[in-house]
Write an enzyme that holds these catalytic residues in place. Sequence first.
Site, mmCIF file in Angstrom:
data_model
loop_
_atom_site.group_PDB
_atom_site.id
_atom_site.type_symbol
_atom_site.label_atom_id
_atom_site.label_comp_id
_atom_site.label_asym_id
_atom_site.label_seq_id
_atom_site.Cartn_x
_atom_site.Cartn_y
_atom_site.Cartn_z
ATOM 1 N N ASP A 173 7.362 22.784 14.386
ATOM 2 C CA ASP A 173 7.793 21.843 13.345
ATOM 3 C C ASP A 173 9.046 21.213 13.928
ATOM 4 O OD1 ASP A 173 9.310 20.732 11.208
ATOM 5 O OD2 ASP A 173 8.217 21.948 9.772
ATOM 6 N N HIS B 7 6.750 23.900 -6.578
ATOM 7 C CA HIS B 7 7.589 22.783 -6.135
ATOM 8 C C HIS B 7 8.246 22.106 -7.336
ATOM 9 C CE1 HIS B 7 5.778 21.879 -1.911
ATOM 10 N NE2 HIS B 7 5.762 23.172 -2.163
ATOM 11 N N GLU C 260 -2.652 32.839 8.716
ATOM 12 C CA GLU C 260 -1.280 32.377 8.962
ATOM 13 C C GLU C 260 -0.286 33.273 8.224
ATOM 14 O OE1 GLU C 260 -1.017 28.120 8.604
ATOM 15 O OE2 GLU C 260 1.086 28.227 8.013
ATOM 16 N N HIS D 167 1.920 17.700 4.676
ATOM 17 C CA HIS D 167 1.988 17.567 3.213
ATOM 18 C C HIS D 167 1.810 16.114 2.772
ATOM 19 C CE1 HIS D 167 3.871 21.260 1.175
ATOM 20 N NE2 HIS D 167 3.666 21.646 2.393
ATOM 21 N N THR E 135 19.953 30.870 9.496
ATOM 22 C CA THR E 135 21.053 31.058 10.444
ATOM 23 C C THR E 135 21.727 29.704 10.658
ATOM 24 O OG1 THR E 135 19.770 30.527 12.413
ATOM 25 C CG2 THR E 135 19.733 32.832 11.708
ATOM 26 N N ASP F 120 -2.854 30.967 4.266
ATOM 27 C CA ASP F 120 -1.438 31.201 4.597
ATOM 28 C C ASP F 120 -0.677 31.733 3.384
ATOM 29 O OD1 ASP F 120 1.207 31.126 5.350
ATOM 30 O OD2 ASP F 120 1.359 28.937 5.376
ATOM 31 N N LYS G 15 -6.655 24.043 5.077
ATOM 32 C CA LYS G 15 -5.720 25.174 5.005
ATOM 33 C C LYS G 15 -5.426 25.421 3.538
ATOM 34 C CE LYS G 15 -0.800 26.087 5.491
ATOM 35 N NZ LYS G 15 0.302 26.203 6.425
ATOM 36 N N ARG H 133 16.422 22.297 -3.108
ATOM 37 C CA ARG H 133 15.064 22.747 -3.406
ATOM 38 C C ARG H 133 15.103 24.227 -3.778
ATOM 39 N NH1 ARG H 133 9.479 22.693 0.212
ATOM 40 N NH2 ARG H 133 8.549 24.419 -0.909
ATOM 41 N N ASN I 163 2.193 33.114 3.390
ATOM 42 C CA ASN I 163 3.638 33.135 3.649
ATOM 43 C C ASN I 163 4.230 34.543 3.621
ATOM 44 O OD1 ASN I 163 3.764 29.968 2.300
ATOM 45 N ND2 ASN I 163 4.834 30.416 4.198
ATOM 46 N N LYS J 83 -2.930 27.225 0.951
ATOM 47 C CA LYS J 83 -1.657 27.935 0.762
ATOM 48 C C LYS J 83 -1.906 29.097 -0.187
ATOM 49 C CE LYS J 83 1.618 27.480 2.065
ATOM 50 N NZ LYS J 83 2.527 28.014 3.048
ATOM 51 N N ASN K 105 4.580 30.192 11.149
ATOM 52 C CA ASN K 105 5.728 29.289 11.112
ATOM 53 C C ASN K 105 6.898 30.038 10.471
ATOM 54 O OD1 ASN K 105 3.913 28.419 8.569
ATOM 55 N ND2 ASN K 105 6.082 28.358 8.007
ATOM 56 N N HIS L 177 3.283 22.869 11.821
ATOM 57 C CA HIS L 177 3.551 23.214 10.423
ATOM 58 C C HIS L 177 4.142 22.010 9.703
ATOM 59 C CE1 HIS L 177 7.013 24.208 7.761
ATOM 60 N NE2 HIS L 177 6.128 24.973 7.169
ATOM 61 N N SER L 178 4.048 22.035 8.393
ATOM 62 C CA SER L 178 4.701 20.966 7.629
ATOM 63 C C SER L 178 5.130 21.508 6.284
ATOM 64 C CB SER L 178 3.689 19.830 7.411
ATOM 65 O OG SER L 178 3.804 19.254 6.140
ATOM 66 N N ASN L 179 6.239 21.010 5.760
ATOM 67 C CA ASN L 179 6.386 21.035 4.305
ATOM 68 C C ASN L 179 6.748 19.627 3.866
ATOM 69 O OD1 ASN L 179 9.232 21.213 4.708
ATOM 70 N ND2 ASN L 179 8.975 23.431 4.931
HETATM 71 O O1 LIG Z 1 2.968 26.728 6.252
HETATM 72 C C1 LIG Z 1 3.930 27.061 5.582
HETATM 73 O O2 LIG Z 1 4.336 28.186 5.606
HETATM 74 C C2 LIG Z 1 4.568 26.041 4.734
HETATM 75 O O3 LIG Z 1 4.103 24.970 4.689
HETATM 76 C C3 LIG Z 1 5.761 26.340 3.978
HETATM 77 C C4 LIG Z 1 6.003 25.296 2.919
HETATM 78 O O4 LIG Z 1 7.249 25.453 2.387
HETATM 79 C C5 LIG Z 1 4.958 25.326 1.825
HETATM 80 O O5 LIG Z 1 4.568 26.627 1.551
HETATM 81 C C6 LIG Z 1 5.437 24.709 0.572
HETATM 82 O O6 LIG Z 1 6.064 23.656 0.674
HETATM 83 O O7 LIG Z 1 5.162 25.252 -0.498
HETATM 84 MG MG LIG Z 2 2.782 28.738 7.069
#
Ligand SMILES: O=C([O-])C(=O)C[C@H](O)[C@@H](O)C(=O)[O-]
Ligand SMILES: [Mg+2]
Length: 431
Positions: free
Chosen positions: A300, A29, A253, A356, A108, A228, A198, A410, A230, A200, A276, A327-329
């Site tokens: 989300d 980030h 996830e 987050h 999209t 997760d 959770k 970002r 991704n 990441k 997500n 979900h969240s970011n």
């Molecule tokens: O659950 C997810 O895939 C996320 O929260 C995606 C986000 O963008 C998260 O990975 C992040 O912010 O780094």
């Molecule tokens: Mg995810």
Amino acid sequence: MSPDLTITDVRLTPILVADPPLLNTQGVHQPYTPRLIVEIRTADGITGVGETYGDTKYLELARPFAARLTGRRVSDLNALFTIADEVSVDDSRTSSQVDVGGLRGVQTADKLRLSVVSAFEVACLDALGKALGLPVHALLGGKVRDAVEYSAYLFYRWADHPEGVRAEKDDWGAALDPASVVEQARRFKERHGFTSFKLKGGVFPPDEEIAAVRALAEAFPGHPLRLDPNGAWSVDTSLRVAQEIGGLLEYLEDPALGTPAMAEVAARTDVPLATNMCVTTFAEIKEAFARDAVQVVLSDHHYWGGLRNTRELAAVCRTFGVGVSMHSNTHLGISLAAMTHVASTVPDLHHACDSHYPWQSEDVLTERLVFRDGKVAVSDAPGLGVELDRDRLDFLHRRWQDDDGALRERDDAAAMRVAEPGWVTPSVPRW
Ligand SMILES: O=C([O-])C(=O)C[C@H](O)[C@@H](O)C(=O)[O-]
Ligand SMILES: [Mg+2]
């Protein structure tokens, strides 16, 4: 006398908010991330607020969208989608570009439009609730719970952003191995009372992340855990991870990218898969559900076009026996309040939602929302139940104005290149 719900003014304020050096499969980030704050004012002088992504591609849609709202009513919620269709999206914004901030597959025009609509819908609901003296959850049919449970969102992270980079500091320290991930989880539990965790993933080779999950399971027996990456893993790697630690996980996830790969994994493991990434629009549901590719959809409201669409998604999931959670970011308190209102109205929400918010040291509210025992209480005050702190908003907007453009989009890979100049977004599957 009935309130005058006519929209007389719409104000858009792009801001940059501090974000810690959280690692994901794309990179890290940025020290500050863009958000857009939407304010909608009615003829009676009531203001509703909403929040969404603030990168230029969203701003350039939000501006013409906002211009079309004056004269309409904050109760004209269905019209928001027809208005959005009138706003054209530049081809350069979508052609085979992958959404970096949201990690939700190929970008999209519809995905961009819905993310913009979401902030306006929330602002309209906030204003409508204030005008009618009703909380947003009541406008959605009423809450079925008084508090919404969230999970601790654990991240591998550095202690600080790279040296020489302007950034806000925090006291979390680095988390780059199983012991420090457990320590981070312990602090999340102490500070906010979370009992679901959770992690990441997709940051380190799978065996390191397997070890971290094992360490969490040992430190927090019986607590729901999720991992997760991704979509960073191949089908074979996903199956190996599922076999090794599936028994410890509430769900896995997005282990692999896209519906066909997820369907292959799902066919060969009993571990529930959540997403997500492969189900982020109504159009993506049919194939994923027909192929039994996912067992939980992480909604989300920013992706799906607002709180009412989130409820529609929940209804579709219920119909097909698929679970739903959230979900969240990176987001601020306006969105946490919106998430909490809609989550409080969904009866069959059986997993703690992601947020987050604990990572965000800055907000635009006069009072931060708090997690007690891992839950956010559902506000019964009119609207969202939050109040904008105009000084903070102005301060964060000035930071956006002062930025030379480098942070206004970002880009986690670009942020990573500051520390590792040779970094390129890893190709998928990474492992
Ligand atoms: O659950 C997810 O895939 C996320 O929260 C995606 C986000 O963008 C998260 O990975 C992040 O912010 O780094
Ligand atoms: Mg995810």
